[in-house]
Design a protein around this motif. Structure first.
Motif, PDB file in Angstrom:
ATOM      1  N   UNK A 136      -6.114   1.841  -2.227  1.00 15.40           N
ATOM      2  CA  UNK A 136      -5.493   1.350  -3.460  1.00 15.40           C
ATOM      3  C   UNK A 136      -5.547  -0.169  -3.480  1.00 15.40           C
ATOM      4  N   UNK A 137      -5.843  -0.730  -4.623  1.00 16.28           N
ATOM      5  CA  UNK A 137      -5.865  -2.181  -4.803  1.00 16.28           C
ATOM      6  C   UNK A 137      -4.631  -2.573  -5.601  1.00 16.28           C
ATOM      7  N   UNK A 138      -3.808  -3.444  -5.013  1.00 20.97           N
ATOM      8  CA  UNK A 138      -2.586  -3.884  -5.671  1.00 20.97           C
ATOM      9  C   UNK A 138      -2.473  -5.400  -5.579  1.00 20.97           C
ATOM     10  N   UNK A 139      -2.033  -6.009  -6.667  1.00 22.96           N
ATOM     11  CA  UNK A 139      -1.929  -7.459  -6.761  1.00 22.96           C
ATOM     12  C   UNK A 139      -0.495  -7.896  -6.489  1.00 22.96           C
ATOM     13  N   UNK A 140      -0.337  -8.896  -5.592  1.00 21.75           N
ATOM     14  CA  UNK A 140       0.980  -9.414  -5.223  1.00 21.75           C
ATOM     15  C   UNK A 140       0.957 -10.940  -5.231  1.00 21.75           C
ATOM     16  N   UNK A 144       3.825   3.743  -5.035  1.00 19.20           N
ATOM     17  CA  UNK A 144       3.048   4.373  -3.965  1.00 19.20           C
ATOM     18  C   UNK A 144       2.575   3.328  -2.960  1.00 19.20           C
ATOM     19  N   UNK A 145       1.845   2.326  -3.443  1.00 20.76           N
ATOM     20  CA  UNK A 145       1.266   1.331  -2.547  1.00 20.76           C
ATOM     21  C   UNK A 145       2.330   0.510  -1.837  1.00 20.76           C
ATOM     22  N   UNK A 146       3.303   0.003  -2.593  1.00 17.88           N
ATOM     23  CA  UNK A 146       4.338  -0.828  -1.983  1.00 17.88           C
ATOM     24  C   UNK A 146       5.185  -0.013  -1.013  1.00 17.88           C
ATOM     25  N   UNK A 147       5.493   1.230  -1.373  1.00 13.59           N
ATOM     26  CA  UNK A 147       6.252   2.087  -0.463  1.00 13.59           C
ATOM     27  C   UNK A 147       5.461   2.334   0.818  1.00 13.59           C
TER      28      UNK A 147
END
Length: 363
Positions: free
Chosen positions: A67-71, A94-97
């Motif tokens: 998963x690609x997530x921007x922070x 989902x990703x952060x968890x």
């Protein structure tokens, strides 16, 4: 990395390259309920160059496909040997968890960036007003940490909103900075009291009455706002009603427009679609030849051809889908996810580039 390598001078090191190096987790800290800060260093003895308030995209190994997530980075480029993101797991995330439950010191993950123009470096001013809610505090913290290191006399009013006292992210550090930065005025705004912690400060939601109490001269300030979309919308409407010059208002948002369907390159009978000319696209690294019809982006063509190009926002903001063009011409309409010098070097963003001729890219 050996211990001796940790003590190299900055001028003996090169900047981090997101295409060549990955991040190593070197620290994890609890900030608030379901909120952690993850600190990273480069796996190859490089330093980090970015503007305070910018973001990175993390590639997280969740499930069969990453998963690609921007922070947003909560760290400051004035301390360039490491970077940090502060993440909050929302209901249903989902990703952060996964990060909170599984990411550990010593783990390595791939990242892309940094990118974005939500930074006081882009809008220099004599006086600033930072308004944040929840995890929207992270870019403000990056900018404030930079100001503390490099210009601690700067006039900054900071209004930080949270649901309960224990949910104020970075509260202790903010209070410490408030005692050290002569130009910093802090205003915390809490929606409801808590049985876990007493509270004697401001209560309620930010509105036309409370904002002048927390920042009386807000009309004279360059305003940066970050938080949930309903929160930012309320702030915008409040400022517009108050007659604020919105040219001095800036907000951070990763909301994407509605995705357009991928055009079908062929009709059912195998003929080219009427009015569409297929242009050949060569994916050099993958050794794949594809075809792009009119209206299709390079990213859509790559997916239809079975070539994976990492992409997070998919509307030209994050820069994750940056690829190098070997030959050919494209029409690119982006939202700041690529720099001018990168374009001059031949890089394009696959998500918002449409071929104008036969094309070859390094992907």
């Amino acid at each position: 990395m050996t211990d001796a390598a940790l003590y190299r001078h900055l001028d003996e090191m090169t900047p981090w390259n997101d295409r060549l190096q990955v991040l190593e987790v070197i620290g994890i800290a609890d900030e608030a309920p379901d909120v952690k800060t993850f600190t990273f260093r480069s796996d190859n003895q490089t330093w980090f160059r970015y503007k305070p308030g910018q973001f990175i995209t993390l590639e997280l190994p969740v499930g069969d496909e990453p998963l690609l997530r921007t922070y947003t980075l909560s760290s400051s480029p004035s301390r360039p040997f490491s970077i940090a993101v502060t993440v909050k797991a929302q209901a249903g995330s989902v990703a952060t968890r996964w990060m909170l439950d599984h990411l550990r010191r010593g783990d390595h993950i791939r990242a892309y960036g940094p990118a974005g123009d939500f930074s006081h470096h882009e809008y220099p001013a004599a006086k600033y007003l930072f308004i944040s809610a929840g995890s929207g505090v992270t870019p403000m913290m990056s900018m404030l940490r930079w100001l503390n290191d490099c210009a601690p006399w700067t006039d900054v009013a900071f209004v930080n909103c949270a649901r309960r006292p224990e949910e104020i992210i970075f509260r202790k550090e903010l209070e410490l900075l408030g005692s050290r930065m002569p130009g910093l005025s802090l205003g915390f705004l809490i929606e409801e009291r808590s049985s876990r912690e007493s509270w004697f400060g401001h209560m309620g939601r930010i509105d036309a009455v409370r904002l002048p109490l927390l920042a009386p001269d807000f009309r004279e300030r360059e305003i940066f706002c970050c938080g949930p979309e309903p929160f930012m919308r309320a702030v915008r409407e409040m400022l517009e009603t108050a007659g604020f010059d919105m040219a001095h208002y800036h907000q951070e948002s990763f909301a994407a427009p509605v995705a357009e369907p991928v055009p079908a390159p062929f009709t059912q009978d195998g003929d080219a679609a009427v009015g569409e000319i297929a242009l050949p696209v060569r994916f050099a690294v993958s050794e794949v030849d594809g075809e792009c019809v009119a209206g299709q982006t390079l990213l859509q063509t790559a997916r239809a051809s079975g070539v994976r190009i990492p992409a997070a926002c998919e509307f030209g903001l994050c820069g994750t889908c940056k690829v190098k063009k070997v030959s050919g011409a494209v029409e690119m309409s982006h939202n700041g996810g690529i720099l001018d010098h990168e374009i001059e070097e031949g890089f394009i963003l696959a998500c918002c580039s449409k071929p104008l001729s036969a094309l070859e890219i390094e992907a």
